[in-house]
Design an enzyme around this catalytic site. Structure first.
Site, PDB file in Angstrom:
ATOM      1  N   GLU A  61       0.833  -1.214   0.000  1.00  0.00           N
ATOM      2  CA  GLU A  61       0.000   0.000   0.000  1.00  0.00           C
ATOM      3  C   GLU A  61       0.870   1.268   0.000  1.00  0.00           C
ATOM      4  O   GLU A  61       0.524   2.271  -0.622  1.00  0.00           O
ATOM      5  CB  GLU A  61      -0.906   0.043   1.242  1.00  0.00           C
ATOM      6  CG  GLU A  61      -1.938  -1.075   1.325  1.00  0.00           C
ATOM      7  CD  GLU A  61      -1.416  -2.301   2.060  1.00  0.00           C
ATOM      8  OE1 GLU A  61      -0.211  -2.619   1.939  1.00  0.00           O
ATOM      9  OE2 GLU A  61      -2.209  -2.965   2.751  1.00  0.00           O
ATOM     10  N   CYS A  84      -2.690  -3.873   7.097  1.00  0.00           N
ATOM     11  CA  CYS A  84      -2.299  -4.132   8.483  1.00  0.00           C
ATOM     12  C   CYS A  84      -2.737  -2.998   9.402  1.00  0.00           C
ATOM     13  O   CYS A  84      -2.913  -1.851   8.965  1.00  0.00           O
ATOM     14  CB  CYS A  84      -0.800  -4.380   8.579  1.00  0.00           C
ATOM     15  SG  CYS A  84       0.190  -2.954   8.180  1.00  0.00           S
ATOM     16  N   THR A 170      10.566 -44.346  -8.184  1.00  0.00           N
ATOM     17  CA  THR A 170      11.246 -43.057  -7.995  1.00  0.00           C
ATOM     18  C   THR A 170      12.774 -43.146  -8.067  1.00  0.00           C
ATOM     19  O   THR A 170      13.454 -42.119  -8.048  1.00  0.00           O
ATOM     20  CB  THR A 170      10.865 -42.455  -6.634  1.00  0.00           C
ATOM     21  OG1 THR A 170      11.128 -43.427  -5.641  1.00  0.00           O
ATOM     22  CG2 THR A 170       9.409 -42.061  -6.588  1.00  0.00           C
ATOM     23  N   ASP A 209      22.394 -38.937  -3.522  1.00  0.00           N
ATOM     24  CA  ASP A 209      22.441 -37.949  -4.618  1.00  0.00           C
ATOM     25  C   ASP A 209      23.441 -36.819  -4.394  1.00  0.00           C
ATOM     26  O   ASP A 209      23.717 -36.061  -5.315  1.00  0.00           O
ATOM     27  CB  ASP A 209      21.057 -37.302  -4.808  1.00  0.00           C
ATOM     28  CG  ASP A 209      19.982 -38.316  -5.175  1.00  0.00           C
ATOM     29  OD1 ASP A 209      20.346 -39.471  -5.463  1.00  0.00           O
ATOM     30  OD2 ASP A 209      18.800 -37.954  -5.158  1.00  0.00           O
ATOM     31  N   LEU A 213      19.632 -29.012  -3.163  1.00  0.00           N
ATOM     32  CA  LEU A 213      18.235 -28.629  -2.924  1.00  0.00           C
ATOM     33  C   LEU A 213      18.026 -27.115  -2.816  1.00  0.00           C
ATOM     34  O   LEU A 213      17.102 -26.666  -2.148  1.00  0.00           O
ATOM     35  CB  LEU A 213      17.686 -29.351  -1.679  1.00  0.00           C
ATOM     36  CG  LEU A 213      17.762 -30.878  -1.729  1.00  0.00           C
ATOM     37  CD1 LEU A 213      17.357 -31.479  -0.391  1.00  0.00           C
ATOM     38  CD2 LEU A 213      16.905 -31.439  -2.851  1.00  0.00           C
ATOM     39  N   GLU A 295      11.271 -33.113  -0.257  1.00  0.00           N
ATOM     40  CA  GLU A 295      11.844 -33.756  -1.449  1.00  0.00           C
ATOM     41  C   GLU A 295      12.710 -34.881  -0.946  1.00  0.00           C
ATOM     42  O   GLU A 295      13.900 -34.697  -0.697  1.00  0.00           O
ATOM     43  CB  GLU A 295      12.717 -32.771  -2.230  1.00  0.00           C
ATOM     44  CG  GLU A 295      11.982 -31.791  -3.085  1.00  0.00           C
ATOM     45  CD  GLU A 295      12.920 -31.108  -4.084  1.00  0.00           C
ATOM     46  OE1 GLU A 295      13.532 -31.799  -4.916  1.00  0.00           O
ATOM     47  OE2 GLU A 295      13.050 -29.883  -4.003  1.00  0.00           O
ATOM     48  N   GLY A 297      13.141 -39.484  -0.416  1.00  0.00           N
ATOM     49  CA  GLY A 297      12.856 -40.785  -0.999  1.00  0.00           C
ATOM     50  C   GLY A 297      11.571 -41.342  -0.390  1.00  0.00           C
ATOM     51  O   GLY A 297      10.874 -40.680   0.395  1.00  0.00           O
ATOM     52  N   THR A 302       6.833 -41.425   2.790  1.00  0.00           N
ATOM     53  CA  THR A 302       5.786 -42.270   3.374  1.00  0.00           C
ATOM     54  C   THR A 302       5.509 -41.860   4.820  1.00  0.00           C
ATOM     55  O   THR A 302       4.355 -41.814   5.253  1.00  0.00           O
ATOM     56  CB  THR A 302       6.205 -43.767   3.305  1.00  0.00           C
ATOM     57  OG1 THR A 302       6.386 -44.097   1.924  1.00  0.00           O
ATOM     58  CG2 THR A 302       5.156 -44.679   3.912  1.00  0.00           C
TER      59      THR A 302
HETATM   60  N1  LIG Z   1      12.106 -39.362  -7.530  1.00  0.00           N
HETATM   61  C1  LIG Z   1      12.073 -38.500  -6.551  1.00  0.00           C
HETATM   62  O1  LIG Z   1      11.197 -37.595  -6.486  1.00  0.00           O
HETATM   63  C2  LIG Z   1      13.088 -38.589  -5.475  1.00  0.00           C
HETATM   64  C3  LIG Z   1      13.221 -37.548  -4.561  1.00  0.00           C
HETATM   65  C4  LIG Z   1      14.170 -37.659  -3.563  1.00  0.00           C
HETATM   66  C5  LIG Z   1      14.942 -38.828  -3.477  1.00  0.00           C
HETATM   67  N2  LIG Z   1      14.804 -39.809  -4.396  1.00  0.00           N
HETATM   68  C6  LIG Z   1      15.611 -41.035  -4.314  1.00  0.00           C
HETATM   69  O2  LIG Z   1      15.225 -41.741  -3.164  1.00  0.00           O
HETATM   70  C7  LIG Z   1      16.310 -42.560  -2.741  1.00  0.00           C
HETATM   71  C8  LIG Z   1      16.441 -42.489  -1.230  1.00  0.00           C
HETATM   72  O3  LIG Z   1      15.212 -42.901  -0.677  1.00  0.00           O
HETATM   73  P1  LIG Z   1      15.110 -43.464   0.779  1.00  0.00           P
HETATM   74  O4  LIG Z   1      13.689 -43.823   0.984  1.00  0.00           O
HETATM   75  O5  LIG Z   1      16.159 -44.494   0.991  1.00  0.00           O
HETATM   76  O6  LIG Z   1      15.565 -42.232   1.654  1.00  0.00           O
HETATM   77  P2  LIG Z   1      14.909 -40.898   2.258  1.00  0.00           P
HETATM   78  O7  LIG Z   1      13.442 -41.032   2.413  1.00  0.00           O
HETATM   79  O8  LIG Z   1      15.404 -39.719   1.512  1.00  0.00           O
HETATM   80  O9  LIG Z   1      15.622 -40.888   3.677  1.00  0.00           O
HETATM   81  C9  LIG Z   1      15.242 -41.859   4.591  1.00  0.00           C
HETATM   82  C10 LIG Z   1      15.963 -41.685   5.891  1.00  0.00           C
HETATM   83  O10 LIG Z   1      15.533 -40.508   6.542  1.00  0.00           O
HETATM   84  C11 LIG Z   1      15.794 -40.656   7.935  1.00  0.00           C
HETATM   85  N3  LIG Z   1      14.698 -40.163   8.739  1.00  0.00           N
HETATM   86  C12 LIG Z   1      14.786 -39.195   9.674  1.00  0.00           C
HETATM   87  N4  LIG Z   1      13.618 -38.972  10.259  1.00  0.00           N
HETATM   88  C13 LIG Z   1      12.751 -39.828   9.714  1.00  0.00           C
HETATM   89  C14 LIG Z   1      11.372 -40.083   9.947  1.00  0.00           C
HETATM   90  N5  LIG Z   1      10.668 -39.391  10.837  1.00  0.00           N
HETATM   91  N6  LIG Z   1      10.782 -41.035   9.231  1.00  0.00           N
HETATM   92  C15 LIG Z   1      11.480 -41.727   8.298  1.00  0.00           C
HETATM   93  N7  LIG Z   1      12.791 -41.525   8.034  1.00  0.00           N
HETATM   94  C16 LIG Z   1      13.423 -40.577   8.746  1.00  0.00           C
HETATM   95  C17 LIG Z   1      15.989 -42.152   8.152  1.00  0.00           C
HETATM   96  O11 LIG Z   1      17.363 -42.384   8.440  1.00  0.00           O
HETATM   97  P3  LIG Z   1      17.858 -42.334   9.953  1.00  0.00           P
HETATM   98  O12 LIG Z   1      17.036 -43.369  10.680  1.00  0.00           O
HETATM   99  O13 LIG Z   1      19.286 -42.598   9.885  1.00  0.00           O
HETATM  100  O14 LIG Z   1      17.524 -40.965  10.448  1.00  0.00           O
HETATM  101  C18 LIG Z   1      15.635 -42.788   6.839  1.00  0.00           C
HETATM  102  O15 LIG Z   1      16.349 -43.947   6.565  1.00  0.00           O
HETATM  103  C19 LIG Z   1      17.528 -42.046  -3.451  1.00  0.00           C
HETATM  104  O16 LIG Z   1      17.889 -42.998  -4.413  1.00  0.00           O
HETATM  105  C20 LIG Z   1      17.078 -40.779  -4.120  1.00  0.00           C
HETATM  106  O17 LIG Z   1      17.715 -40.586  -5.358  1.00  0.00           O
HETATM  107  C21 LIG Z   1      13.892 -39.718  -5.377  1.00  0.00           C
END
Ligand SMILES: NC(=O)c1ccc[n+]([C@@H]2O[C@H](COP(=O)([O-])OP(=O)(O)OC[C@H]3O[C@@H](n4cnc5c(N)ncnc54)[C@H](OP(=O)(O)O)[C@@H]3O)[C@@H](O)[C@H]2O)c1
Length: 366
Positions: A61, A84, A170, A209, A213, A295, A297, A302
Site C-alpha cells: 500500500e 495491516c 522413484t 544424490d 536442494l 523432497e 525418498g 511415506t
Molecule cells: N524421484 C524423486 O522424487 C526422489 C526424490 C528424492 C529422493 N529420491 C531417491 O530416493 C532414494 C532415497 O530414498 P530413501 O527412501 O532411501 O531415503 P529418504 O526417504 O530420503 O531418507 C530416509 C531416511 O531418513 C531418515 N529419517 C529421519 N527422520 C525420519 C522419519 N521421521 N521417518 C522416516 N525416516 C526418517 C531415516 O534415516 P535415519 O534413521 O538414519 O535418520 C531414513 O532412513 C535415493 O535414491 C534418491 O535418489 C527420489
C-alpha cells in the site's frame, strides 16, 4: 452497504487481477512476510501500484499510495490482503490509506494474524471508507498458502514433491535416480523450492544424490534477489558427511539429529530428534517457516503421508517404466482398500514430455 451491480463486481474482479499480478512479482522475495499487491484506481485508470518489499521494507500500500500522490483523493484501493493495523517494522497501512484520503478499499483476503484480523477493516470503516471484502479471495489465498495456514493453526503448509515413472518408481534399486523427468519438470521444481521456507529431505537422499536442494534457476528472475529456502536434513544417526555438497552454504542448512559440534562450528542449526509434527510446529512458530517442501525418498515421504502431514502432493509423472526392482514411490504395506490414502486432483499440467499432478488429501472413498 449498497448492493453491487454485476458490472461493478466484474470491475472489482478485474482490478483485483492487477493487484494479484503485483503480489505475484513479490512471491520469491518477501518471506516470511506474505506477498501482497495493491493498485489504486481512479476514473478507470491505475494511478498507483505496489508489492511487498523484502523484509524490513515497505508494504504494498505504501508504494501504491506514493505513486498515486494527489490522485489518491476519492480513489479505490485494491489490496490482496487486509491492510495491516499494527506497528511492526512499518506503520499500519490501514491508517496510511485513511490519511491519504482514499474513498473505497476492496480486499481479497482477510489477515488471520490476531494483530490485524478485522482491525484493519475496522480502522477503514471507522474513517467512513467503504470496504468490500472477499473479491478473488481463493486466488489471493493461493499466493500465501503457508502464511495463512501457519498464522491460523501454528503448522506450516506442507507440499510433498515426487517424480516417478508410469509404474510409480522413484529410483533404481541402486539408488540411481537421475533423471526420471525432463528439463521442464525439473525447472518447475525450482519454483516450488523458491516459494518454500525450507526443503526437507532424508539422509538417504543426501547420501545417494549429494544434492543441494537450493534454487539455481527461475525463468526471468535474478536468483540473487530471492530468499533461498533453508535445507533441512533429517538424520537421526548423525551420518551427514561434512563434505556433503549441501554443506557448501552451511548457514542455510538445518539438521535434525544427535548434536554434532562440527556442524555447530560450521553454523548449521541443529534440532534434536523429534516427531515430524513437533518439528513442523517448531519451524512455523519459532523460525517463521510457513511453506515446507518435502523432497525425499520413499521412506521419509511415506512417513509424512502416514502421519497425515501432507497438505498437497506435487507429483511429476514421466512416461517411462523403470521395472519392479526399482524403488516404489510409497513403501507402506496396506492389506485392505479401506487403508488406502486417497487424493483429490486439483490441477493437471503437461511439462514437456511429463505431467504434473497437484493433489490434496481427500476424505472421500471411491
Ligand atoms: N524421484 C524423486 O522424487 C526422489 C526424490 C528424492 C529422493 N529420491 C531417491 O530416493 C532414494 C532415497 O530414498 P530413501 O527412501 O532411501 O531415503 P529418504 O526417504 O530420503 O531418507 C530416509 C531416511 O531418513 C531418515 N529419517 C529421519 N527422520 C525420519 C522419519 N521421521 N521417518 C522416516 N525416516 C526418517 C531415516 O534415516 P535415519 O534413521 O538414519 O535418520 C531414513 O532412513 C535415493 O535414491 C534418491 O535418489 C527420489
Amino acid at each position: 452497504m449498497s448492493k453491487l451491480s454485476p458490472d461493478s463486481i466484474q470491475q472489482d474482479q478485474m482490478w483485483m487481477q492487477f493487484a494479484l499480478a503485483e503480489a505475484e512479482t513479490a512471491i520469491y522475495r518477501t518471506r516470511p512476510n506474505p506477498a501482497v499487491g495493491c493498485v489504486i484506481v481512479k476514473q478507470h485508470q491505475i494511478v498507483g501500484r505496489g508489492a511487498t518489499a523484502p523484509v524490513g521494507g515497505s508494504h504494498a500500500e505504501v508504494f501504491a499510495l506514493k505513486q498515486a500522490g494527489d490522485q489518491v483523493q476519492g480513489a479505490t484501493a485494491y489490496v490482496t490482503l487486509e491492510p495491516c493495523a499494527h506497528y511492526g517494522r512499518t506503520p499500519p497501512c490501514a491508517n496510511g490509506l485513511v490519511e491519504a484520503g482514499i474513498s473505497r478499499v476492496v480486499i481479497a483476503c482477510s489477515d488471520p494474524n490476531p494483530l490485524v484480523a478485522g482491525k484493519g477493516v475496522q480502522i477503514l470503516k471507522n474513517a467512513g471508507i467503504e470496504v468490500l471484502q472477499g473479491v478473488c479471495e481463493a486466488q489471493a489465498a493461493a499466493q500465501n498458502r503457508g502464511f495463512l495456514k501457519a498464522i491460523a493453526t501454528g503448522m506450516p503448509y506442507v507440499r510433498l514433491k515426487v517424480a516417478s515413472s508410469l509404474d510409480g518408481r522413484t529410483a533404481m534399486a541402486s539408488g540411481e535416480s537421475k533423471w526420471i523427468t525432463g528439463t521442464e519438470a525439473r525447472q518447475d521444481v525450482q519454483h516450488w523450492r523458491a516459494i518454500s521456507g525450507v526443503v526437507i529431505t532424508g539422509i538417504e537422499t543426501v547420501l545417494a544424490d549429494d544434492c543441494q536442494l537450493n534454487v539455481r534457476q527461475l525463468a526471468g528472475i535474478d536468483i540473487s534477489s530471492i530468499v533461498q529456502p533453508k535445507r533441512l536434513v533429517l538424520d537421526r544417526q548423525g551420518r551427514l558427511p561434512l563434505n556433503a555438497k549441501i554443506l557448501n552454504v552451511p548457514e542455510t542448512v538445518m539438521v535434525m539429529g544427535p548434536f554434532r559440534q562440527e556442524l555447530a562450528d560450521l553454523g548449521v542449526l541443529q534440532f534434536s530428534v523429534q516427531p515430524l509434527t513437533d518439528l513442523l510446529q517448531r519451524l512455523a512458530t519459532q523460525h517463521h517457516i510457513y511453506d515446507v517442501l518435502v523432497e525425499a525418498g520413499a521412506t521419509l515421504s511415506t512417513a509424512f503421508l502416514q502421519a497425515r502431514l501432507v497438505d498437497e502432493m506435487i507429483s511429476y509423472v514421466a512416461p517411462t517404466f523403470l521395472g519392479q526392482t526399482a524403488r516404489a514411490m510409497f513403501n507402506a504395506e496396506f492389506n485392505r482398500m479401506a487403508e488406502q490414502l486417497r487424493f483429490k486432483l486439483i490441477d493437471v499440467t503437461q511439462l514437456g514430455n511429463d505431467v504434473r499432478l497437484r493433489l490434496i488429501p481427500s476424505q472421500e472413498t471411491v
